[in-house]
Design a protein around this motif. Structure first.
Motif, PDB file in Angstrom:
ATOM      1  N   UNK A 144      52.103  17.581  70.940  1.00  0.00           N
ATOM      2  CA  UNK A 144      51.546  17.280  69.613  1.00  0.00           C
ATOM      3  C   UNK A 144      50.959  15.871  69.583  1.00  0.00           C
ATOM      4  N   UNK A 145      51.709  14.952  70.173  1.00  0.00           N
ATOM      5  CA  UNK A 145      51.243  13.574  70.227  1.00  0.00           C
ATOM      6  C   UNK A 145      49.919  13.472  70.985  1.00  0.00           C
ATOM      7  N   UNK A 146      49.839  14.239  72.095  1.00  0.00           N
ATOM      8  CA  UNK A 146      48.602  14.232  72.891  1.00  0.00           C
ATOM      9  C   UNK A 146      47.411  14.704  72.061  1.00  0.00           C
ATOM     10  N   UNK A 147      47.642  15.740  71.256  1.00  0.00           N
ATOM     11  CA  UNK A 147      46.496  16.259  70.496  1.00  0.00           C
ATOM     12  C   UNK A 147      46.105  15.247  69.402  1.00  0.00           C
ATOM     13  N   UNK A 148      47.079  14.543  68.842  1.00  0.00           N
ATOM     14  CA  UNK A 148      46.759  13.468  67.884  1.00  0.00           C
ATOM     15  C   UNK A 148      45.933  12.376  68.567  1.00  0.00           C
ATOM     16  N   UNK A 149      46.364  12.028  69.776  1.00  0.00           N
ATOM     17  CA  UNK A 149      45.678  10.953  70.507  1.00  0.00           C
ATOM     18  C   UNK A 149      44.252  11.354  70.873  1.00  0.00           C
ATOM     19  N   UNK A 150      44.071  12.639  71.184  1.00  0.00           N
ATOM     20  CA  UNK A 150      42.718  13.055  71.563  1.00  0.00           C
ATOM     21  C   UNK A 150      41.800  13.033  70.326  1.00  0.00           C
TER      22      UNK A 150
END
Ligand code: ZN
Length: 238
Positions: free
Chosen positions: A65-71
């Motif tokens: 989830x964090x990765x998708x926020x960062x992207x």
């Protein structure tokens, strides 16, 4: 010797025999109990491992989830970069971009680490499951063996029990209930012989009068100290 007393001695011996089967039944069950206990321990271990893997999967999900926020954030930064007017803005944005990329790297590393952990736990789970299924098979075999043994023991016990029932039916019911009352607390030592003028149940010395009564009288005599029914081995043999 009093006919009732002889019957009481017989009944008491039969009761002793009936009770002696219980430890044999327990002993027969022991082997199975050991296996079942071992199985319980392994199952608990398995539950713990599965719970840990669940936690690890949740941690991976969080990182994803964090990765998708960062992207999304990187996309935002890219859009803003096109609209930059000052050097200051440019610096701020590139700093933000750098930070987001660092966080992406960290999240990816974390996911890889968690996946390695899960895979090693999965190996353990597989091993445990194999052990449990082996134990299970073993338990079933032992169970069948034990069942047969216990059935045999209980069959023998039943025979003695029938003997007792037959004897009880022939006996004076007042005397048998007197005996059963003593048996409640004295268990299998309700009827005891006298050895060296001492009660075979409580081991206290019997006074001369009671002693001679036990030897000569035709009554049922009880120990004056503990209340157990007394008999004299030699009188019985005679
Ligand atoms: Zn006694």
């Amino acid at each position: 010797m009093n006919k009732h007393l002889i019957q009481l001695i017989d009944i008491s011996n039969l009761d002793k025999e009936i009770d002696s089967f219980e430890p044999r039944i327990k002993e027969a069950n022991k082997e199975l109990d050991v296996i079942l206990d071992e199985e319980k321990v392994l199952k608990r271990e398995l539950d713990e491992l599965e719970a840990t893997n669940k936690d690890l999967s949740l941690a991976i999900q969080k990182n994803e989830n964090h990765l998708s926020e960062l992207s999304n954030k990187l996309e935002d930064i890219a859009k803003k970069t096109k609209l930059i007017k000052t050097e200051k803005e440019s610096k701020a944005l590139s700093l933000e971009e750098e930070l987001a990329k660092e966080q992406i790297t960290f999240a990816n590393e974390e996911i890889a680490r968690l996946n390695t952990l899960i895979s090693s736990k999965n190996d353990n789970i597989k091993e445990l499951k194999n052990k449990i299924s082996e134990l299970n098979k073993n338990a079933k075999e032992v169970e069948q063996k034990v069942e047969k043994e216990v059935k045999e023991i209980k069959g023998e016990q039943e025979k003695i029990f029938k003997q007792k029932e037959e004897l009880v039916a022939k006996m004076d019911q007042k005397i048998i209930s007197f005996y059963e009352k003593i048996r409640k607390w004295a268990k299998n030592t309700g009827v005891v012989s006298i050895t060296r003028q001492a009660c075979g149940g409580c081991f206290m010395r019997i006074n001369d009068k009671t002693y001679s009564d036990v030897i000569r009288s035709d009554d049922i005599i009880t120990c004056p100290h503990c209340g157990r029914i007394l008999y004299n081995e030699e009188t019985k043999e005679a």
